[in-house]
Scaffold this active site. Structure first.
Site, PDB file in Angstrom:
ATOM      1  N   ASP A 171       0.848  -1.193   0.000  1.00 29.02           N
ATOM      2  CA  ASP A 171       0.000   0.000   0.000  1.00 29.02           C
ATOM      3  C   ASP A 171       0.886   1.246   0.000  1.00 29.02           C
ATOM      4  OD1 ASP A 171      -1.846   2.116   0.697  1.00 29.02           O
ATOM      5  OD2 ASP A 171      -3.211   0.560   1.399  1.00 29.02           O
ATOM      6  N   SER A 198      -6.971   4.416  -1.375  1.00 30.88           N
ATOM      7  CA  SER A 198      -6.874   2.960  -1.327  1.00 30.88           C
ATOM      8  C   SER A 198      -8.199   2.264  -1.563  1.00 30.88           C
ATOM      9  CB  SER A 198      -6.297   2.511   0.027  1.00 30.88           C
ATOM     10  OG  SER A 198      -4.960   2.926   0.150  1.00 30.88           O
ATOM     11  N   HIS A 256     -10.198  -2.682   6.519  1.00 32.78           N
ATOM     12  CA  HIS A 256      -9.646  -1.465   5.911  1.00 32.78           C
ATOM     13  C   HIS A 256      -9.834  -1.509   4.397  1.00 32.78           C
ATOM     14  CE1 HIS A 256      -6.411   1.814   5.965  1.00 32.78           C
ATOM     15  NE2 HIS A 256      -7.311   2.187   6.872  1.00 32.78           N
ATOM     16  N   SER A 314      -8.094  -1.608   1.526  1.00 31.82           N
ATOM     17  CA  SER A 314      -7.503  -2.543   0.568  1.00 31.82           C
ATOM     18  C   SER A 314      -8.074  -3.955   0.692  1.00 31.82           C
ATOM     19  CB  SER A 314      -5.982  -2.555   0.711  1.00 31.82           C
ATOM     20  OG  SER A 314      -5.439  -1.280   0.484  1.00 31.82           O
ATOM     21  N   GLU A 360      -1.496  -7.973   1.894  1.00 30.40           N
ATOM     22  CA  GLU A 360      -1.201  -6.540   1.877  1.00 30.40           C
ATOM     23  C   GLU A 360      -0.183  -6.152   2.944  1.00 30.40           C
ATOM     24  OE1 GLU A 360      -3.372  -2.184   2.345  1.00 30.40           O
ATOM     25  OE2 GLU A 360      -4.096  -3.894   3.503  1.00 30.40           O
TER      26      GLU A 360
END
EC number: 3.1.3.1
Length: 450
Positions: free
Chosen positions: A5, A55, A118, A120, A277
């Site tokens: 990210d 994102s 979150h 992503s 991620e």
């Protein structure tokens, strides 16, 4: 799919240099694990309504195959941010590559160093008009009456999230009521009184499948010896700790999480899709904490290397990319092998040192004193909490609009060369894996039986 990210090209350059210098080398010649992959491309990260991505809309692109509006996840451009009900319309919902895998009798899972709700990781399973609607209180704060489900509920009770065999990351607070504290004494954030961790366990009981919930590294290591069919691991109330600052007796590394996930999902002989991620690269950049951002990038590299050890290049495609860039730059004419975390060899025209790494904006802005720029070397720049200089004062540094790199290894890796839209990525992966809509590689194979 591995996602760094905020892992801009400058972040890659600085991280590989730091990695080499940690090994006693000059650094510039080093490579991160995935920089050895045979194919490299570039993706264009802009959103449907924004020149610079966040994102959320980028997750819709690289996981669902369509660009979306800023702040929205898993929905088409017909859904405006903050709209309370638009995301519930099936006509506006986007299916993710994880969903495509499940439809093809593969398994799927997510691993992240952020909250599992979150932006992503949510791209793999959620349909939401606002990335911040992680628990019910977030939704009701902006919507009255009928509204969409919060992201945590979607993960536990809606397809495809409820069918993920592996869910590993942070974010216990989004699953627990605000009247309850978790295993480490932090209070939940839900206003509806529901304990979604218990509901996840109950739902798996009702199916008659083996399952485990773990919240620390020791439990994860123990359960990895005999893995259940379904595994939920939530290791922090919010995000996982930065690797450099973590308690490694209680907190697993990203490589460890990746290894457990792959060993679990690999039991399906039809195959699997896994999203991993390294999410805290982004968080460190927002705080102008370049040292932490580079270390998190190195941790992602270690996780990719672990995956490559566990998988065969003959039948496993690994794609490594980023969702967007950041505004960190590498400047000056420092000699070869100069400390990437330190100052440039030269001074500014004002006779004051400047750092090799700096940001276009963010909390690292130093107000001039007596008409002079503040010397950034007066603080210990080797520490993880050193805030690197920024040109424009902002509470939180912004993303960058640069193209980001895409690295590929395994079957049909050459599909990922060139310059293309970020939304092409899942379609190219699906073509190679023979899942999802559209044409597939197996349809063109002379040995195909499909």
């Amino acid at each position: 799919m591995f996602l760094g990210d905020g892992m801009s090209v400058a972040t890659l350059t600085a991280a590989r240099t730091l990695l080499g210098q940690r090994r006693g080398q000059t650094g510039e010649e080093s490579r991160l694990s995935f920089e050895h992959f045979p194919t490299v491309g570039l993706s264009k990260t802009y959103c449907l309504d924004a020149q610079v991505a966040d994102s959320a809309c980028s997750a819709s692109a690289y996981l669902c195959g369509a660009k979306a509006n800023l702040g929205t996840i898993g929905v088409s451009g017909h859904v405006a941010r903050h709209h309370c009900t638009a995301a519930t319309d099936a006509a506006h919902q986007l299916a993710s590559i994880a969903s495509w895998a499940l439809d093809a009798d593969r398994d799927a899972g997510i691993v992240t160093t952020t909250r599992v709700t979150h932006a992503s990781p949510a791209g793999a399973y959620a349909h939401t008009a606002d990335r911040n609607w992680e628990s019910d209180g977030d939704v009701t704060a902006g919507c009255s009456g009928h509204a969409q489900l919060d992201i945590a509920q979607q993960l536990v009770h809606a397809r495809p999230g409820k069918d993920f065999k592996v869910i590993l990351g942070g974010g216990r607070r989004e699953f627990l009521p605000n009247t309850m504290t978790d295993e480490e004494g932090s209070r939940g954030r839900r206003y509806d009184g529901r304990n979604l961790i218990s509901e996840w366990l109950t739902e798996k009981d009702s199916r008659g499948v083996t399952h485990e919930y773990v919240w620390n590294r020791q439990q994860l290591m123990e359960v990895s010896e005999e893995l259940p069919e379904y595994l939920l691991g939530l290791f922090e109330p919010s995000h996982l700790q930065y690797h450099m600052e973590a308690n490694h007796t209680t907190e697993p590394t990203l490589a460890e999480l990746t290894e457990v996930a792959i060993k679990s999902l690999s039991r399906n002989k039809e195959g699997f899709f896994l999203f991993v991620e390294g999410g805290r690269i982004d968080h460190a950049h927002h705080e102008n904490l370049a040292h932490l951002a580079l270390d998190e990038t190195i941790e992602l590299s270690a996780a990719v290397e672990k995956a490559r050890e566990l998988l065969s290049e003959q039948d496993s495609l690994i794609v490594v990319t980023a969702d967007h860039a950041h505004v960190m730059s590498i400047s000056g004419y420092t000699q070869r092998g100069g400390d990437i975390l330190g100052p440039s060899d030269a001074l500014g025209d004002d006779g004051i040192p400047y750092m090799t790494l700096s940001y276009g904006n963010g909390p690292g802005y130093r107000e001039p004193r007596g008409g002079q720029r503040v010397d950034p070397t007066r603080q210990d720049y080797r520490g993880s909490e050193y805030v690197y200089p920024a040109a424009v004062p902002l509470d939180s540094e912004t993303h960058g609009g640069d193209d980001v790199a895409v690295f590929a290894w395994g079957p049909h890796h050459a599909l990922f060369s060139g310059l293309y839209e970020q939304s092409h990525i899942p379609h190219r992966m699906a073509y190679a894996a023979c899942i999802g809509p559209g044409k597939h590689a197996c349809q063109h194979s002379p040995h195909s039986t499909t």
